[in-house]
Design an enzyme around this catalytic site. Structure first.
Site, short mmCIF file in Angstrom:
data_model
loop_
_atom_site.label_atom_id
_atom_site.label_comp_id
_atom_site.label_asym_id
_atom_site.label_seq_id
_atom_site.Cartn_x
_atom_site.Cartn_y
_atom_site.Cartn_z
N LYS A 65 0.77 -0.95 0.17
CA LYS A 65 -0.03 0.02 -0.13
C LYS A 65 1.04 0.88 0.11
CE LYS A 65 -4.26 -2.14 2.23
NZ LYS A 65 -4.16 -2.57 3.42
N GLN A 109 -5.23 -1.89 9.44
CA GLN A 109 -4.94 -2.94 8.72
C GLN A 109 -5.95 -4.02 10.29
OE1 GLN A 109 -2.99 -4.00 6.46
NE2 GLN A 109 -4.41 -5.41 6.01
N ASP A 132 -11.59 2.98 4.11
CA ASP A 132 -11.76 1.44 4.15
C ASP A 132 -13.23 1.34 4.18
OD1 ASP A 132 -10.03 -0.40 4.01
OD2 ASP A 132 -9.69 -0.78 5.60
#
Ligand code: NAP
Length: 306
Positions: A65, A109, A132
């Site tokens: 990422k 995460q 997200d």
């Protein structure tokens, strides 16, 4: 409408939906928009990724990422915390990132270690920076048809399905899997496109015949090659989200999806491979969400990435 090249004929292969190529196209589009944003407004989108613990797969995701953010001209801020980090300390970090003007996207995460409650952490992220799309504010906006940050994997699936099929209106869409990160948000996105949506799960009766209804069939389960060729409607568009590692005949491991690919491609009209289908789209859409968040926070119109 959904019968394509193969027409479902035996021995004819489905069109392979090249997620790797489409993801590269999206990243190039994001990079061009980032350059424009920097030139016209001096604004550089910044993505903060927070990892708690040292799970090797998660470390690889976080590294990728960061690398991809830099490639499209964004700033990447990685925060790697010890596995024993207290929830209060993680929340304090999120609070700092919420207030940091150079950070436009925050991703925590998953999975998180057991001392940390995922919903508490996800809901602590400023909804404007929730790239997200897991925060209840964004989930609520999605469900009620309001503008929101949309979870990356389902957003990627939608682009792949639209590229393969064109207009989705009126299609029967069957999703296998009802997780908060894939199945449920994807159902909302398909509904938004006027599909008739069925969500199947582990308690669904006669899953094979439910799957056979799908003009669009999305598998998001995590069980290697569970969906067989004769579960697929001839000519259907098959999107395989699942990722499992299995041992090959040579003893080496390889990645496979939830769909028995070779069987399915003889029946489907179009199908995503694993790897190289949905996977690369997820990071591409994360970058698109970070760009969108940066524009929204600055009061600028967000570019349409599709
Ligand atoms: P998850 O939270 O474990 O959810 C799995 C879903 O599958 C659940 O709804 C479960 O039903 C259902 N299920 C389990 N066994 C089933 C069965 N025998 N028949 C029908 N349904 C069954 O998984 P997830 O996080 O959504 O991820 C799913 C897969 O996608 C995993 O392989 C994951 O690695 C992959 N994934 C890939 C990406 C990507 O970027 N490519 C992103 C996210 C996830 P119940 O609800 O009834 O338990």
């Amino acid at each position: 409408m959904f019968v394509n090249d193969s027409g479902g004929g035996v021995g004819v292969s489905a069109r392979i939906i090249d997620g790797k190529a489409i993801a590269a196209e999206i990243r190039a589009h994001v990079a061009a928009e980032v350059a424009t944003l920097r030139g016209a407004h001096g604004l550089v989108p910044g993505l903060a990724v927070v990892l708690v613990g040292d799970d090797p797969a998660s470390r690889i995701y976080v590294r990728n990422k960061g690398r991809r953010s830099a490639q499209v001209g964004m700033r990447a801020f990685d925060h790697i915390l010890d596995a024993a980090t207290r929830q209060a300390d993680l929340l304090a970090l999120i609070d700092r990132l919420n207030g940091d003007g150079s950070v436009h996207g925050i991703l925590v995460q998953l999975p998180l270690p057991p001392q940390i409650d995922p919903p508490t952490v996800i809901n602590a992220v400023d909804p404007r920076k929730d790239v997200d799309g897991f925060n209840v504010v964004n989930v609520g906006r999605l469900v009620t048809g309001q503008e929101s940050l949309v979870p990356c994997t389902p957003a990627g699936c939608m682009i792949l399905a639209k590229r393969a099929v064109g207009a989705l209106e009126g299609a029967e869409a069957v999703i296998v899997g009802r997780s908060n990160i894939v199945g449920k948000p994807l159902a909302q996105l398909l509904l938004r496109e006027n599909c008739t949506v069925t969500i199947a799960h582990s308690r669904t009766r006669d899953l094979a015949s439910v799957c056979r209804r799908g003009d669009i069939l999305v598998a998001a389960v995590g069980r290697a090659q569970m969906i067989r060729g004769d579960w697929i409607k001839p000519g259907a568009c098959v999107i395989d989200v699942g990722i499992s590692r299995v041992a090959g005949p040579d003893g080496k491991t390889r990645l496979v999806g939830d769909v028995a690919f070779e069987e399915a491609r003889a029946v489907a009209g179009a199908i995503t491979p694993v790897p190289g289908g949905v996977g690369p789209m997820t990071i591409a859409l994360l970058l698109a969400n970070t760009l969108k968040a940066a524009c929204a926070i600055a009061g600028l119109k967000s570019p349409e990435i599709s």
